[in-house]
Design an enzyme around this catalytic site. Structure first.
Site, PDB file in Angstrom:
ATOM      1  CE1 TYR A  94     122.882  21.794  30.145  1.00 15.22           C
ATOM      2  CE2 TYR A  94     121.965  20.575  32.000  1.00 15.22           C
ATOM      3  CZ  TYR A  94     123.062  21.043  31.288  1.00 15.22           C
ATOM      4  OH  TYR A  94     124.333  20.736  31.704  1.00 15.22           O
ATOM      5  NE  ARG A 121     122.864  14.673  26.181  1.00 14.87           N
ATOM      6  CZ  ARG A 121     124.076  15.209  26.282  1.00 14.87           C
ATOM      7  NH1 ARG A 121     125.108  14.452  26.637  1.00 14.87           N
ATOM      8  NH2 ARG A 121     124.272  16.482  26.036  1.00 14.87           N
ATOM      9  NE  ARG A 137     108.581  24.642  47.104  1.00 19.95           N
ATOM     10  CZ  ARG A 137     108.851  23.556  47.843  1.00 19.95           C
ATOM     11  NH1 ARG A 137     107.859  22.954  48.479  1.00 19.95           N
ATOM     12  NH2 ARG A 137     110.079  23.089  47.922  1.00 19.95           N
ATOM     13  CE  LYS A 168     123.297  18.640  28.687  1.00 22.02           C
ATOM     14  NZ  LYS A 168     124.585  18.454  29.369  1.00 22.02           N
ATOM     15  CD  GLU A 204     129.431  12.623  34.064  1.00 25.27           C
ATOM     16  OE1 GLU A 204     129.340  12.593  32.820  1.00 25.27           O
ATOM     17  OE2 GLU A 204     128.454  12.481  34.830  1.00 25.27           O
ATOM     18  CG  LEU A 206     125.091  13.595  30.109  1.00 30.73           C
ATOM     19  CD1 LEU A 206     123.624  13.496  30.513  1.00 30.73           C
ATOM     20  CD2 LEU A 206     125.484  15.056  29.890  1.00 30.73           C
TER      21      LEU A 206
END
Length: 285
Positions: free
Chosen positions: A33, A52, A100, A147, A179, A204
């Site tokens: 995301y 990114r 799945r 991310k 972070e 990140l």
């Protein structure tokens, strides 16, 4: 009125948005995301966020679902349809949907969804007065430079921070601060150096971080990229954090330790000013 959201090429009212229960983002967190800020109806640092996004997708071998130009056009359409003057645009790309299985088909088609949030980003109480942050153990996986939507550790960190009267949690591994749960960490030493941890697989690569470092360097502020401990942070002259959803936010207390005189300091105020000027310049372009 409900928001208009984007799902795989269609703009639909929020209550009508659908995605398969077999989506791998839902089942495995197998998804990426990004979030870009909006001021004056215009995207802020969006090129950095899309850079990114592409990097994260490459790292997980997920193809770009549409072209970069198409993503920008979609973001702008959502901003216009939802009348976002100030707020955020979220993008989420999942590996796709199928029955799945831990393994996945090589031909799986990714899913792309996006939505907006209205949010005040300038001159908030946090910007004016600063915030308190908690310290928590960093229990995340080793590839934090990607991310992903695997955010359970950050959710728990935020809840732990809230329970102690704090807004954000800073995470600690091997004695060093990595972070924030949703931010990049900065301290300012007694001799005025702006210190932040260098990019690596354990953090990140923050887009707002990068924009702030570039802007600060252009204004001859001293910058040092290195590791630092919680004890060093307690003794800092000032501290702040950055993110797309909070810009530059002063930190006035860390795990019960008052930073400086307990008020946002002059260097932090300068960084806030420099970054906001940069953001407003982008919004006026």
């Amino acid at each position: 009125m409900s928001r208009t959201v984007y799902v795989n090429g269609s703009y639909v009212p929020e209550p009508e948005a659908q995605i398969s229960i077999f989506d791998r983002g839902f089942l495995f967190g197998d998804s990426i995301y990004e979030v870009s800020a909006v001021i004056g109806g215009n995207l802020i640092d969006n090129d950095l966020h899309l850079d990114r996004l592409e990097r994260s997708l490459r790292e997980l071998d997920i193809p770009m679902p549409v072209s970069r130009d198409d993503i920008v056009a979609m973001q702008k359409t959502l901003i216009a349809r939802n009348e976002i003057d100030e707020g955020l645009v979220y993008l989420q790309v999942t590996r796709g949907s199928e029955d799945r299985n831990f393994d996945y088909s090589d031909t799986l088609k990714p899913n792309l969804v996006a939505f907006t949030q209205k949010k005040k980003l300038q001159n908030t109480a946090a910007h004016k007065d600063g915030i308190k942050v908690a310290l928590v153990d960093d229990i995340r996986w080793d590839r934090r430079d990607i991310k992903t939507t695997m955010l359970l550790a950050q959710v728990q960190a935020k809840r732990q921070a809230k329970a102690s009267g704090c807004i954000e949690a800073w995470m600690v591994q091997d004695g060093f601060i990595t972070e924030g749960a949703s931010s990049t960490v900065f301290i300012i030493t007694q001799d005025g150096k702006i210190v932040t941890r260098p990019n690596s697989r354990v953090t990140l690569p923050g887009c707002t971080r990068l924009a702030v470092l570039r802007a600060a360097a252009a204004h001859d502020l001293q910058i040092e990229e290195r590791l630092f401990t919680a004890d060093e942070a307690y003794l800092a002259r000032e501290a702040f954090l950055t993110s797309a959803s909070s810009f530059v936010t002063p930190v006035v207390e860390i795990a019960g330790h008052r930073i400086g005189d307990g008020k946002p300091g002059p260097i932090t105020r300068r960084v806030q000013q420099i970054y906001l000027e940069l953001a407003l310049k982008q919004s006026a372009a």
